[in-house]
Design an enzyme around this catalytic site. Structure first.
Site, short mmCIF file in Angstrom:
data_model
loop_
_atom_site.label_atom_id
_atom_site.label_comp_id
_atom_site.label_asym_id
_atom_site.label_seq_id
_atom_site.Cartn_x
_atom_site.Cartn_y
_atom_site.Cartn_z
N SER A 7 74.90 51.82 23.93
CA SER A 7 73.59 51.56 24.56
C SER A 7 73.66 50.54 25.70
CB SER A 7 72.57 51.09 23.52
OG SER A 7 72.23 52.15 22.66
N LYS A 37 65.43 48.30 11.59
CA LYS A 37 64.31 49.10 12.11
C LYS A 37 63.04 49.01 11.26
CE LYS A 37 66.84 52.68 14.62
NZ LYS A 37 66.95 54.13 14.82
N ASN A 75 62.15 51.12 16.85
CA ASN A 75 63.45 51.02 17.51
C ASN A 75 63.34 50.41 18.91
OD1 ASN A 75 62.36 53.19 18.96
ND2 ASN A 75 64.38 54.09 19.28
N ASP A 110 62.59 57.43 18.61
CA ASP A 110 63.59 58.33 18.01
C ASP A 110 63.08 59.77 17.90
OD1 ASP A 110 65.64 56.49 17.67
OD2 ASP A 110 64.91 55.84 15.70
N GLU A 162 65.42 61.27 -4.91
CA GLU A 162 64.19 60.46 -4.88
C GLU A 162 63.81 60.08 -3.45
OE1 GLU A 162 66.82 59.71 -6.86
OE2 GLU A 162 65.92 60.51 -8.72
#
Ligand code: ATR
Length: 277
Positions: free
Chosen positions: A16, A65, A86, A101, A153
């Site tokens: 990034s 996040k 984000n 995202d 779950e």
């Protein structure tokens, strides 16, 4: 000089900073994008520092996040629904949280001519990345979206929230993969330095199925290679990574992001990392 940074841990190998800096340089903005490696104990202080005059904002990555939200002044409705932030924008000392995202995923698919409306759709994984994908897919026809996860779950939690179906990855019938027209790998299986192998058997997939692997490094995962061999349309995770970054760039600068340049820079940086190892 204005500053933006990536908050997470670890962040040293992230591409990034490279593709965001290329975008700032190309648009002539005097801004520096930095890697802000942060431990949980230092998170509050790091977020407080974002209110400074010289800070445009930040990106947030693993493992923060979900954790950053209480420290922000406003959360965009999309980020609130996905449950993770984000991107943070510093609006004159007030911090606004966004999630790019889901848009990144949608634009990455568009780039490869993959239609998000393809059904039935299967999302494998139930972490933060999966939540953004399930959000994007369940905007239309949620009942034909199935979430599969090793820990059932976690899949159930997402499925209930977004109106999708769920099953355990190990126990799902093979027909789930045989009939799927869109399959997304949102697990960390196949990532460089992550769990090796493939999250499911791509030989089950039907020719013509679209497969999106969110793993951005390596550029070609074993899953992508095998899915292509099975006659599937395949897209890797670098596109989602760059498009979520491009959307963040636009929030900080209110300028159009030079996406092609960002993609080329990210691609080159990922290839360089592969050469180094
Ligand atoms: P992120 O927020 O980046 O999506 P995460 O919350 O750590 O990351 O989620 C990682 C995902 O990869 C989870 O769905 C995880 O499954 P569990 O919820 O059962 O842990 C999945 N995953 C990781 N290793 C895996 C493996 N070896 N086989 C199958 N799934 C795996």
């Amino acid at each position: 000089m204005q500053r933006v940074g990536l908050i997470g841990h670890p962040v040293a190998h992230s591409v990034s900073p490279l593709f965001q800096q290329a975008a700032f340089d190309a648009t002539g903005l005097k801004a520096r994008y930095e890697a802000w490696d942060t431990l949980e104990a230092g998170l509050e202080q790091r977020l407080a520092s974002l209110r400074g005059d010289d800070i445009l904002g930040a990106n947030v990555t693993v493992p923060f996040k979900e954790m950053v939200q209480p420290y922000l002044d406003e959360i965009d409705p999309v980020a609130a629904r996905i449950g993770s932030v984000n991107t943070i924008v510093n609006h004159g000392g007030r911090l606004h949280g966004y999630n790019t995202d889901a848009d990144g995923f949608a634009l990455g698919c568009e780039d490869a001519d993959i239609d998000l409306g393809l059904r039935p759709a299967v999302v494998v994984g139930a972490g933060g990345a999966a939540r953004a994908v399930v959000y994007a897919l369940t905007e239309t026809d949620p009942r034909s979206v199935l979430v599969l996860n090793r820990t059932v779950e976690r899949a159930r939690e997402i499925a209930v929230e977004f109106g999708a179906g769920c099953d355990s990855l190990a126990d799902a019938p093979t027909s789930v993969f045989q009939t799927a027209r869109l399959v997304v790998n949102a697990t960390s299986v196949g990532m460089r330095h992550g769990p090796p192998g493939m999250p499911f058997d791509p030989a089950l997939l039907t020719s013509g199925c679209s497969v999106v692997d969110l793993v951005a490094n390596p550029l070609q995962t074993e899953l992508m290679i095998e899915a292509e061999r099975a006659g599937c349309w395949v897209q890797g995770g670098l596109h989602m990574l760059v498009y979520q970054g491009a959307a963040a760039f636009e929030l900080w600068t209110e300028l159009e992001a030079p996406v092609r340049l960002m993609l080329e820079t990210a691609l080159r940086a990922t290839l360089d990392q592969a050469d180094e190892s």
